[in-house]
Design a protein around this motif. Structure first.
Motif, short mmCIF file in Angstrom:
data_model
loop_
_atom_site.label_atom_id
_atom_site.label_comp_id
_atom_site.label_asym_id
_atom_site.label_seq_id
_atom_site.Cartn_x
_atom_site.Cartn_y
_atom_site.Cartn_z
N ILE A 186 0.86 -1.19 0.00
CA ILE A 186 0.00 0.00 0.00
C ILE A 186 0.89 1.23 0.00
N ILE A 187 0.58 2.16 -0.90
CA ILE A 187 1.25 3.46 -0.89
C ILE A 187 0.22 4.47 -0.38
N LYS A 188 0.55 5.10 0.76
CA LYS A 188 -0.40 5.99 1.43
C LYS A 188 -0.02 7.45 1.21
N SER A 189 -0.98 8.25 0.82
CA SER A 189 -0.75 9.69 0.70
C SER A 189 -0.46 10.26 2.08
N PRO A 190 0.50 11.24 2.17
CA PRO A 190 0.82 11.82 3.49
C PRO A 190 -0.36 12.52 4.14
N GLY A 191 -1.37 12.89 3.35
CA GLY A 191 -2.54 13.59 3.89
C GLY A 191 -3.51 12.68 4.63
N ILE A 192 -3.32 11.35 4.53
CA ILE A 192 -4.27 10.43 5.16
C ILE A 192 -3.79 10.06 6.56
N SER A 193 -4.62 10.28 7.54
CA SER A 193 -4.22 10.07 8.93
C SER A 193 -3.87 8.61 9.19
N LYS A 194 -2.73 8.41 9.88
CA LYS A 194 -2.34 7.03 10.20
C LYS A 194 -3.23 6.48 11.31
N ASN A 195 -4.05 7.35 11.90
CA ASN A 195 -4.97 6.89 12.94
C ASN A 195 -6.35 6.52 12.38
N SER A 196 -6.51 6.59 11.06
CA SER A 196 -7.83 6.31 10.47
C SER A 196 -8.15 4.81 10.57
N ALA A 197 -9.44 4.51 10.56
CA ALA A 197 -9.90 3.11 10.72
C ALA A 197 -9.33 2.24 9.60
N LEU A 198 -9.29 2.77 8.37
CA LEU A 198 -8.80 1.99 7.23
C LEU A 198 -7.32 1.62 7.41
N ILE A 199 -6.52 2.58 7.82
CA ILE A 199 -5.07 2.33 8.01
C ILE A 199 -4.87 1.31 9.13
N LYS A 200 -5.69 1.38 10.16
CA LYS A 200 -5.58 0.40 11.26
C LYS A 200 -5.87 -1.01 10.76
N LYS A 201 -6.89 -1.14 9.89
CA LYS A 201 -7.23 -2.46 9.33
C LYS A 201 -6.09 -2.99 8.46
N ILE A 202 -5.47 -2.09 7.69
CA ILE A 202 -4.34 -2.50 6.83
C ILE A 202 -3.20 -3.01 7.69
N LYS A 203 -2.94 -2.30 8.80
CA LYS A 203 -1.84 -2.71 9.70
C LYS A 203 -2.16 -4.05 10.37
N GLU A 204 -3.43 -4.25 10.72
CA GLU A 204 -3.83 -5.53 11.34
C GLU A 204 -3.56 -6.70 10.40
N LYS A 205 -3.69 -6.47 9.10
CA LYS A 205 -3.46 -7.53 8.11
C LYS A 205 -1.98 -7.63 7.71
N ASN A 206 -1.14 -6.81 8.37
CA ASN A 206 0.31 -6.83 8.10
C ASN A 206 0.67 -6.57 6.64
N ILE A 207 -0.12 -5.72 5.99
CA ILE A 207 0.22 -5.34 4.60
C ILE A 207 1.26 -4.22 4.68
N LYS A 208 2.27 -4.31 3.85
CA LYS A 208 3.35 -3.31 3.86
C LYS A 208 2.80 -1.95 3.43
N ILE A 209 3.08 -0.90 4.23
CA ILE A 209 2.65 0.46 3.90
C ILE A 209 3.89 1.33 3.68
N SER A 210 3.91 2.07 2.59
CA SER A 210 5.01 3.00 2.32
C SER A 210 4.46 4.35 1.90
N SER A 211 5.31 5.36 2.01
CA SER A 211 4.97 6.66 1.42
C SER A 211 5.43 6.65 -0.03
N GLU A 212 4.94 7.59 -0.79
CA GLU A 212 5.37 7.73 -2.19
C GLU A 212 6.88 7.96 -2.26
N ILE A 213 7.42 8.71 -1.29
CA ILE A 213 8.85 9.02 -1.25
C ILE A 213 9.66 7.74 -1.07
N GLU A 214 9.25 6.93 -0.11
CA GLU A 214 9.91 5.64 0.14
C GLU A 214 9.87 4.77 -1.12
N PHE A 215 8.69 4.67 -1.71
CA PHE A 215 8.49 3.82 -2.89
C PHE A 215 9.37 4.26 -4.05
#
Length: 444
Positions: A66-95
Motif C-alpha cells: 500500500i502506498i499511502k498519501s501523506p494527507g491520510i491520517s495514520k490513525n484512520s480506521a482503514l489504516i488500522k485495518k491495513i496494519k492488522e493484516k500486516n500489509i506493507k505500507i510506504s509513502s510515495e517518497i519511500e516507494f
C-alpha cells in the motif's frame, strides 16, 4: 503479479500509480474524495484502474503493498485495518526512492522546509547540475522518477512521509529545527514527532551527510541518546562551528573540510535570522556536493522568496499586507513576528493542531496592536492574548478578516496573515488561504 494499492488521488498518489505501473505492478488507486479532472485524465490515459468518493475495502485489503498519501491520517480506521493484516505500507517518497540511482538531498524540519528546499534547488540548478525538485513541493517524486532522468533530487520531506520509512536513504539529509507540530497525529506526544523527523537519518551510512541546527536543544537531546552513522555538519547562529556553518557578526562562514566560504549577511536575498540559518544549511549542502563557492554566494544573493511565506503583497494607504499563509504552526509565526519592525495587525487562526501560543507572548506584547481571528473556533487564541492585546476581532471568512484588519490599520502598520494553524476548517489548503488573502487585499 504483485498488487499495489495507492490510497489518495492527488499529485503524490497519481505519481506513485504511474511509477508502479511502469515497474510491473497491478495498480489500483482509491480516493475518498473527488479526484481532480486533470489527474483522472492521466489515470484514464494510462489505463490505471481507480475509484473516487469511496474506499472499497475488499479491493484495498487484498494488496501486497500500500502506498499511502501523506494527507491520510495514520490513525484512520482503514489504516488500522491495513496494519492488522500486516500489509506493507510506504509513502510515495519511500516507494520512488527504490527506483532511482540519483543522489537524494532530503530536507525536513518544523519550519523553513520549503524555503530551504527551493534555495538548495536554486544553488544546484545555477551550478548546472541535472536536478529535480520534489517531495512536498513541485511535481511528484515518483512521477519524475518514472519519466525523468535526474542525477540529483532535492526533496522537501514532512514527518508524515517519514513515518513509513523502510529503506529511504538520502545522501544528504537535513533537520532545520524542531518545534511541536502535528501533535494530533502523534498522540499529543512531542517525542513521537521528533523520532519521526529523525527517521530521515535512519539508513544513512558513513558515506552520507547529516546537516542539522546546533542551536536546537531538542536535536541535541536526541543525540544524547541516539546516533547516526552519517557525517555530521552543524550550523549555528550562536557559536563557532569547525565543520559546518555559523554566523560571525555580520557574516556567515561555511567550512566543509578544507573548503571555506564567507558572505555578508546583508548580501543574502532573504531577511530574518531564521533565513540566515536556512541559507547556511543550503550552502553546506552545496559545498558537500562540490559546488563552487562563487555559485553558492550568487545563488544565496539572487534567490526569490517562496510564495505564501512572508510574501509582501500590496501597500494600500501606507499599510503593508504580508501573506505568510504557509505559517501553519506557532514556531513559523515566531519567526514571522521576529522579522516585523512596524506595528502589526495579526490575522491568526484555523484548525488547531495542539498549539501552545504562550511562546509568542513576548513578541505579541512588543509588536502586535490588534488581532483578527480567522477560524471556526478561536477560543484558545482569545484566551491566550485577551489580556495583552486590547483589540481582538473574530471573523469566519477571508473577506471579513481582510476588511477588519484594514479598518484597524493606519499608515506604516503591517497586516500580517500568519495563521499558526492548518487551513482545513475554512480553506482547501494554505495556498488557497494565501490566494484568497491576496484577492481580498486587491479589492480594497
Amino acid at each position: 503479479m504483485e498488487r499495489l494499492v495507492v490510497i489518495g488521488g492527488g499529485e503524490s498518489g497519481v505519481g506513485a500509480s504511474i511509477l508502479a505501473q511502469k515497474q510491473g505492478f497491478e495498480v489500483f488507486l482509491t480516493d475518498l474524495g473527488e479526484i481532480k479532472p486533470e489527474y483522472k485524465m492521466v489515470l484514464n490515459q494510462k489505463q490505471i484502474s481507480y475509484e473516487e468518493k469511496k474506499h472499497s475495502e475488499e479491493k484495498i485489503l487484498n494488496a501486497d503493498w500500500i502506498i499511502k498519501s501523506p494527507g491520510i491520517s495514520k490513525n484512520s480506521a482503514l489504516i488500522k485495518k491495513i496494519k492488522e493484516k500486516n500489509i506493507k505500507i510506504s509513502s510515495e517518497i519511500e516507494f520512488a526512492s527504490q527506483y532511482t540511482g540519483a543522489k537524494l538531498i532530503a530536507i525536513t524540519g518544523s519550519n523553513g522546509k520549503t524555503t530551504t528546499t527551493s534555495l538548495a534547488y536554486h544553488i544546484f540548478k545555477n551550478a548546472g547540475y541535472n536536478v529535480g525538485l520534489a517531495g512536498n513541493i513541485g511535481k511528484s517524486f515518483a512521477w519524475q522518477v518514472s519519466e525523468e532522468n535526474f542525477d540529483y533530487y532535492i526533496l522537501e520531506i514532512s514527518s508524515f512521509q517519514l513515518d513509513d520509512i523502510q529503506n529511504f536513504k538520502p545522501h544528504i539529509s537535513m533537520i532545520l529545527n524542531l518545534s511541536p507540530d502535528h501533535l494530533d497525529e502523534y498522540g499529543y506526544n512531542y517525542q513521537n514527532y521528533i523520532d519521526a523527523k529523525f527517521k530521515i537519518t535512519k539508513n544513512q551510512d558513513p558515506q552520507d551527510y547529516f546537516i542539522y541546527n546546533e542551536d536546537d536543544k531538542m536535536i541535541l537531546e536526541w543525540f544524547n541518546k541516539n546516533n547516526t552513522e552519517a557525517n555530521r555538519f552543524p550550523f549555528s547562529l550562536k557559536s563557532e562551528v569547525k565543520n559546518g556553518a555559523y554566523m560571525d557578526g555580520n557574516n556567515i562562514k561555511i567550512q566543509v573540510n578544507s573548503e571555506r566560504l564567507e558572505m555578508k549577511i546583508n548580501e543574502l536575498a532573504l531577511s530574518g535570522k531564521h533565513n540566515v540559518a536556512n541559507s547556511m544549511a543550503a550552502g553546506i549542502a552545496g559545498k558537500l556536493s562540490k559546488i563552487k563557492s562563487e555559485v553558492i554566494k550568487q545563488s544565496l544573493a539572487d534567490f526569490e522568496a517562496v510564495e505564501h511565506r512572508l510574501e509582501f503583497t500590496y501597500k494600500i494607504n501606507g499599510i503593508s499586507f504580508i501573506n505568510d499563509s504557509k505559517a501553519t504552526n506557532v514556531n513559523s509565526v515566531y519567526y514571522a513576528l521576529e522579522t516585523m519592525n512596524s506595528p502589526v495587525i495579526w490575522i491568526v487562526g484555523g484548525k488547531d493542531k495542539g498549539n501552545d501560543y504562550t511562546e509568542l507572548i513576548p513578541f505579541v506584547e512588543q509588536k502586535v496592536k490588534a488581532i483578527v481571528c480567522l477560524g471556526l473556533d478561536n477560543t484558545k487564541i482569545i484566551e491566550t492574548f485577551k489580556d495583552i492585546v486590547s483589540e481582538i476581532v473574530e471573523t469566519q471568512s477571508m473577506k471579513d478578516a481582510v476588511q477588519a484588519a484594514y479598518s484597524l490599520g493606519k499608515k506604516d502598520d503591517v497586516v500580517l496573515l500568519s495563521p499558526a494553524c492548518a487551513s482545513f476548517d475554512l480553506f482547501k489548503n494554505y495556498e488557497d488561504r494565501g490566494n484568497q488573502f491576496k484577492e481580498e487585499v486587491k479589492k480594497l
